[in-house]
Structures are given as C-alpha cells and as structure tokens.
Scaffold this motif. Sequence first.
Motif, mmCIF file in Angstrom:
data_model
loop_
_atom_site.group_PDB
_atom_site.id
_atom_site.type_symbol
_atom_site.label_atom_id
_atom_site.label_comp_id
_atom_site.label_asym_id
_atom_site.label_seq_id
_atom_site.Cartn_x
_atom_site.Cartn_y
_atom_site.Cartn_z
ATOM 1 N N GLY A 1 0.791 -1.217 0.000
ATOM 2 C CA GLY A 1 0.000 0.000 0.000
ATOM 3 C C GLY A 1 0.823 1.265 0.000
ATOM 4 N N SER A 2 2.135 1.134 0.098
ATOM 5 C CA SER A 2 2.987 2.327 0.066
ATOM 6 C C SER A 2 4.106 2.190 -0.967
ATOM 7 N N VAL A 3 3.876 1.373 -1.988
ATOM 8 C CA VAL A 3 4.885 1.188 -3.034
ATOM 9 C C VAL A 3 5.067 2.513 -3.769
ATOM 10 N N THR A 4 6.313 2.892 -3.978
ATOM 11 C CA THR A 4 6.656 4.197 -4.538
ATOM 12 C C THR A 4 8.047 4.136 -5.162
ATOM 13 N N PRO A 5 8.289 4.943 -6.196
ATOM 14 C CA PRO A 5 9.648 5.002 -6.741
ATOM 15 C C PRO A 5 10.697 5.427 -5.714
ATOM 16 N N PHE A 6 10.301 6.204 -4.705
ATOM 17 C CA PHE A 6 11.258 6.602 -3.670
ATOM 18 C C PHE A 6 11.789 5.396 -2.897
ATOM 19 N N GLY A 7 11.059 4.291 -2.897
ATOM 20 C CA GLY A 7 11.545 3.074 -2.253
ATOM 21 C C GLY A 7 12.839 2.575 -2.873
ATOM 22 N N LEU A 8 13.086 2.940 -4.128
ATOM 23 C CA LEU A 8 14.335 2.531 -4.781
ATOM 24 C C LEU A 8 15.560 3.114 -4.076
ATOM 25 N N LEU A 9 15.383 4.208 -3.352
ATOM 26 C CA LEU A 9 16.491 4.787 -2.589
ATOM 27 C C LEU A 9 16.910 3.861 -1.450
ATOM 28 N N ASN A 10 16.041 2.915 -1.085
ATOM 29 C CA ASN A 10 16.361 1.912 -0.058
ATOM 30 C C ASN A 10 16.962 0.642 -0.644
ATOM 31 N N ASP A 11 16.985 0.518 -1.965
ATOM 32 C CA ASP A 11 17.508 -0.669 -2.642
ATOM 33 C C ASP A 11 19.036 -0.606 -2.631
ATOM 34 N N SER A 12 19.616 -1.050 -1.541
ATOM 35 C CA SER A 12 21.063 -0.914 -1.344
ATOM 36 C C SER A 12 21.883 -1.684 -2.372
ATOM 37 N N GLU A 13 21.329 -2.751 -2.914
ATOM 38 C CA GLU A 13 22.046 -3.553 -3.913
ATOM 39 C C GLU A 13 21.767 -3.090 -5.339
ATOM 40 N N LYS A 14 20.856 -2.116 -5.488
ATOM 41 C CA LYS A 14 20.483 -1.580 -6.812
ATOM 42 C C LYS A 14 20.055 -2.704 -7.750
ATOM 43 N N CYS A 15 19.230 -3.594 -7.257
ATOM 44 C CA CYS A 15 18.839 -4.765 -8.043
ATOM 45 C C CYS A 15 17.472 -4.633 -8.699
ATOM 46 N N VAL A 16 16.741 -3.557 -8.430
ATOM 47 C CA VAL A 16 15.422 -3.362 -9.037
ATOM 48 C C VAL A 16 15.560 -2.399 -10.207
ATOM 49 N N HIS A 17 15.028 -2.794 -11.349
ATOM 50 C CA HIS A 17 15.021 -1.901 -12.510
ATOM 51 C C HIS A 17 13.707 -1.133 -12.503
ATOM 52 N N PHE A 18 13.808 0.189 -12.621
ATOM 53 C CA PHE A 18 12.638 1.070 -12.587
ATOM 54 C C PHE A 18 12.225 1.461 -13.994
ATOM 55 N N TYR A 19 10.929 1.302 -14.274
ATOM 56 C CA TYR A 19 10.351 1.736 -15.540
ATOM 57 C C TYR A 19 9.261 2.756 -15.243
ATOM 58 N N LEU A 20 9.353 3.915 -15.882
ATOM 59 C CA LEU A 20 8.354 4.963 -15.720
ATOM 60 C C LEU A 20 7.643 5.179 -17.046
ATOM 61 N N ASP A 21 6.328 5.189 -17.002
ATOM 62 C CA ASP A 21 5.488 5.404 -18.173
ATOM 63 C C ASP A 21 5.876 6.724 -18.860
ATOM 64 N N GLU A 22 6.101 6.657 -20.176
ATOM 65 C CA GLU A 22 6.462 7.848 -20.951
ATOM 66 C C GLU A 22 5.413 8.943 -20.872
ATOM 67 N N TYR A 23 4.213 8.587 -20.489
ATOM 68 C CA TYR A 23 3.157 9.592 -20.314
ATOM 69 C C TYR A 23 3.652 10.730 -19.424
ATOM 70 N N PHE A 24 4.477 10.431 -18.444
ATOM 71 C CA PHE A 24 4.931 11.437 -17.486
ATOM 72 C C PHE A 24 6.095 12.288 -17.995
ATOM 73 N N HIS A 25 6.651 11.953 -19.135
ATOM 74 C CA HIS A 25 7.767 12.740 -19.675
ATOM 75 C C HIS A 25 7.301 14.184 -19.883
ATOM 76 N N GLY A 26 7.990 15.123 -19.253
ATOM 77 C CA GLY A 26 7.624 16.536 -19.351
ATOM 78 C C GLY A 26 6.449 16.935 -18.466
ATOM 79 N N ARG A 27 6.051 16.048 -17.551
ATOM 80 C CA ARG A 27 4.895 16.303 -16.693
ATOM 81 C C ARG A 27 5.249 16.169 -15.211
ATOM 82 N N THR A 28 4.310 16.572 -14.413
ATOM 83 C CA THR A 28 4.402 16.377 -12.963
ATOM 84 C C THR A 28 3.955 14.958 -12.631
#
Length: 181
Positions: free
Chosen positions: A117-144
């Motif tokens: 219930g609190s999954v967020t891209p900011f959680g990647l800052l806790n990924d100490s091993e950098k093992c999760v690949h993040f994908y962001l929808d292109e819809y947000f490119h140039g947006r808030t």
Amino acid sequence: MKESEPSFCPTKYREKGSNMNKSEIYRLLDEKKIAYKSYEHHAVFTVEEADALNLPDPDAGTKNLFLRDQKKQNYYLLTVRDHLQIRIKDFQKKIGAKPLSFASEEDLGRILGLIKGSVTPFGLLNDSEKCVHFYLDEYFHGRTISAHPNENTATVFMQAEDLMKLLERNGNSVSWIRMDD
C-alpha cells in the motif's frame, strides 16, 4: 546482462532503521535542490483512496507495480498513470523478461523497505544492492508526477525528469517505457 536483468537481489533482510523515511526524503530533495510540493493526509492504500483525497493535479496520479520473475532473481518497479489498465504479460514482452508476477510483501520489505500500500519510486532509494530496474510510463515525460515519500501518509508532486535523475544519480537502473499501446 540485458537491460531487463538487473543484478540479483540479496536474500537476507535489511536492518531495521536503514530505510529512508518521509522526512529523509524531503531532506534529500531539499539538499539536491529539487522543486517539489508535499501534502500530508491520512494513510491511503489504493488508487481509489488517493482519488478521494482530491489532491491537486489529478493527472499526476500513479499506480506502482512491484514485479519479479519466477526465480526471484530479477525485480522491476513499473510506475504508470493511476487508472491505466496494465497487463503484466504486455510489460514482460516489452522488456524481454521471463514470466513475471507480483513480488511478495516479504520481498517488498526486504528489498525496498516498504509495506503493502505504500509502493513508490522513492523506495528505490532503499535498494542498497540496486537490483530493481525502474520503468516509468512515458506519459509522465515533461509532466508532474506524484509519489508517496516512502510513507502513504503524504504525497509529493515533482517533475518526472527530476525523479528519474535523482534515482539514476543514486545508482538505480531507470528507463522510460510506453505503456498505452
């Protein structure tokens, strides 16, 4: 190693207290001089509950899927528009991954230091091993974009490019992906 195959995630649990909390996320954004607005609210666990908050900029709303392959060797965080219907098989095909399913709550806590219930891209800052690949929808490119600051009692609004740069500079693997076709 293909882009869709980050390094293996550790199997041991992270230590308590080693995760960034809401105030530490705010401090990091301030230190990096990243423009953002934050809104405090009661805990929300679903897109529908977030909609009911009537926060500004409804087009910035997100849905986050924390996924893994069958062998629990490759993990992915996919962030898309909050009401976009996603078929995991379509995402899997786009990134050339082996069959995917939702990661467990145990994996969510162990790797990203988050709770259901609190999954967020900011959680990647806790990924100490950098093992999760993040994908962001292109819809947000140039947006808030909006995201919880590792706690679902607040929402942060910021430019999507700033989020991608922050995560990339942290050593996380990040990519834009088109998810509406």
